[in-house]
Design a protein around this motif. Structure first.
Motif, PDB file in Angstrom:
ATOM      1  N   SER A 150     -38.594  36.461   5.486  1.00 40.97           N
ATOM      2  CA  SER A 150     -37.263  36.440   4.862  1.00 40.97           C
ATOM      3  C   SER A 150     -36.660  35.045   4.960  1.00 40.97           C
ATOM      4  O   SER A 150     -35.572  34.836   5.514  1.00 40.97           O
ATOM      5  CB  SER A 150     -36.357  37.477   5.528  1.00 40.97           C
ATOM      6  N   GLU A 151     -37.399  34.074   4.434  1.00 46.75           N
ATOM      7  CA  GLU A 151     -36.988  32.667   4.437  1.00 46.75           C
ATOM      8  C   GLU A 151     -37.436  32.019   3.130  1.00 46.75           C
ATOM      9  O   GLU A 151     -38.205  32.605   2.362  1.00 46.75           O
ATOM     10  CB  GLU A 151     -37.604  31.909   5.619  1.00 46.75           C
ATOM     11  N   LEU A 166     -36.310  38.374  10.049  1.00 43.90           N
ATOM     12  CA  LEU A 166     -35.234  39.211   9.510  1.00 43.90           C
ATOM     13  C   LEU A 166     -33.875  38.659   9.938  1.00 43.90           C
ATOM     14  O   LEU A 166     -33.723  38.161  11.047  1.00 43.90           O
ATOM     15  CB  LEU A 166     -35.380  40.641  10.014  1.00 43.90           C
ATOM     16  N   HIS A 167     -32.901  38.797   9.062  1.00 45.44           N
ATOM     17  CA  HIS A 167     -31.547  38.330   9.343  1.00 45.44           C
ATOM     18  C   HIS A 167     -30.576  39.501   9.287  1.00 45.44           C
ATOM     19  O   HIS A 167     -30.596  40.297   8.351  1.00 45.44           O
ATOM     20  CB  HIS A 167     -31.110  37.276   8.322  1.00 45.44           C
ATOM     21  N   GLY A 169     -39.880  39.816  16.075  1.00 46.41           N
ATOM     22  CA  GLY A 169     -38.494  39.610  16.475  1.00 46.41           C
ATOM     23  C   GLY A 169     -37.740  40.915  16.608  1.00 46.41           C
ATOM     24  O   GLY A 169     -37.874  41.820  15.773  1.00 46.41           O
ATOM     25  N   ARG A 170     -36.958  41.015  17.651  1.00 47.22           N
ATOM     26  CA  ARG A 170     -36.143  42.219  17.866  1.00 47.22           C
ATOM     27  C   ARG A 170     -35.167  42.398  16.712  1.00 47.22           C
ATOM     28  O   ARG A 170     -34.378  41.499  16.420  1.00 47.22           O
ATOM     29  CB  ARG A 170     -35.376  42.088  19.188  1.00 47.22           C
ATOM     30  N   PRO A 171     -35.213  43.540  16.027  1.00 48.50           N
ATOM     31  CA  PRO A 171     -34.281  43.752  14.911  1.00 48.50           C
ATOM     32  C   PRO A 171     -32.835  43.769  15.396  1.00 48.50           C
ATOM     33  O   PRO A 171     -32.529  44.214  16.504  1.00 48.50           O
ATOM     34  CB  PRO A 171     -34.697  45.118  14.352  1.00 48.50           C
ATOM     35  N   MET A 172     -31.944  43.300  14.543  1.00 47.70           N
ATOM     36  CA  MET A 172     -30.523  43.246  14.886  1.00 47.70           C
ATOM     37  C   MET A 172     -29.834  44.585  14.709  1.00 47.70           C
ATOM     38  O   MET A 172     -28.730  44.793  15.200  1.00 47.70           O
ATOM     39  CB  MET A 172     -29.830  42.200  14.005  1.00 47.70           C
TER      40      MET A 172
END
Length: 343
Positions: free
Chosen positions: A78-79, A139-140, A160-163
């Motif tokens: 997602s970049e 992910l953002h 990455g740990r999801p927000m």
């Protein structure tokens, strides 16, 4: 049948002929052709040798109709393309994923999805059966993509740990908070008392966790000046943040940057300002990427095992493809502070 007991060849070799040549059952030969690892090393070798000897070519279209598998997995970043192809973090993840997939029949496709339209395209590929599983990276914020892909029936795993809450989606991450705490504590033990940090993106768990580690290391310590400037993990943001920090406190004596590219930007601004590293200002980055070994001075950095993270990410998707109902938890990998000349 031919005199040797093998099926008579007529035109294109068949899977049955491969099985006879390898002296295995048709089911075993089929599992090898379909990329399953649930066969013995002996059978795997025998079938592959038979395939080469006979010149067997699988009919992928027919197989897809039977198995409802495309033998393709998608790695979605997602970049922007510029960031994915310029920052070493992404290259290392891709290498790890590719290496883990190499013994299987799964093919890897890479896709950038930083817009809603691109997200819709990823979901469409899944719903149309063009990919068997999806790996997500960078992910953002409260990105709905993981939940949408699970709803579409795809095995999903995340770097990455999801927000936000994504249900049972497994993820792989480094111990970001511990790594940042170790780096900041080291700066304090070295006698630094005006310690700044340049954060990563605040809509990503890695950015928040590394900031939390910095704050944790300095909590309760007297006589310490704490300075925070915000970046987005990229070098340009590191340069801008370092200029901001020098304007706030020209006497600062240490910087923990939440990525190596931001630390490289920090070094560039300090050099332009006439500040010596590490004599005047100590600098630590995060990643221990190839970039850390090519700055001047070389960069002390928190190592995160990005290649292993990529392999674990692929493992999580493969596990779901083999056993769809398997419950998989998060994989958290340790970090280590690597000492070089900058601190």
């Amino acid at each position: 049948m031919a005199d040797n007991g093998r099926p008579r060849s007529s035109g294109r070799p068949t899977l049955e002929q491969v099985a006879v040549e390898a002296n295995v059952s048709r089911g075993t030969a089929s599992r090898v052709v379909n990329g399953s690892l649930e066969v013995s090393p002996y059978a795997l070798k025998a079938v592959r040798e038979a395939i080469r000897k006979l010149g067997y070519v699988p009919n992928h279209a027919a197989r897809s109709l039977v198995t409802r598998r495309s033998d393709t997995v998608l790695l979605v970043a997602s970049e922007s393309e510029d960031r994915v192809f310029s920052e070493p973090f992404f290259a290392s993840i891709v290498r790890g994923v590719s290496q883990e997939l190499s013994p299987t029949a799964l093919q890897l496709n890479l896709m950038m999805a930083s817009s809603t339209r691109q997200h819709d395209r990823v979901e469409q590929l899944v719903r149309n059966g063009h990919v068997d599983g999806v790996m997500l990276i960078s992910l953002h914020g409260d990105d709905p993509l993981p939940r949408n892909l699970v709803d579409a029936g795809a095995p999903v795993a995340v770097i990455g740990r999801p927000m936000s809450e994504v249900g049972a989606v497994p993820y792989v991450d480094a111990d970001n908070e511990s790594g940042a705490r170790t780096a900041t504590e080291y700066l304090y033990r070295q006698g630094r008392r005006r310690i700044a940090t340049i954060t990563g993106s605040r809509d990503m768990a890695a950015g928040l966790d590394r900031l939390s580690g910095y704050r944790s290391a300095l909590r309760g310590r007297r006589g310490v000046t704490r300075l925070v400037a915000h970046g987005d993990f990229g070098q340009a943001s590191g340069e801008a943040a370092m200029r901001e920090l020098l304007a706030k406190d020209p006497a600062l004596d240490a910087v923990f940057a939440a990525s190596d590219p931001m630390a490289a930007g920090t070094l560039r601004v300090l050099r332009a300002a006439g500040r010596r590293v590490p004599d005047d200002v100590a600098v630590i980055g995060f990643d221990d990427s190839e970039l850390a070994r090519n700055t001047e001075p070389q960069l002390t950095s928190v190592s995160q095992p990005t290649h292993q993270m990529g392999r674990k990410l692929a493992e999580l998707v493969i596990a779901q493809l083999r056993e769809p109902d398997t419950a998989l938890g998060p994989v958290i990998l340790p970090t280590e502070l690597i000492f070089r000349a900058s601190a």
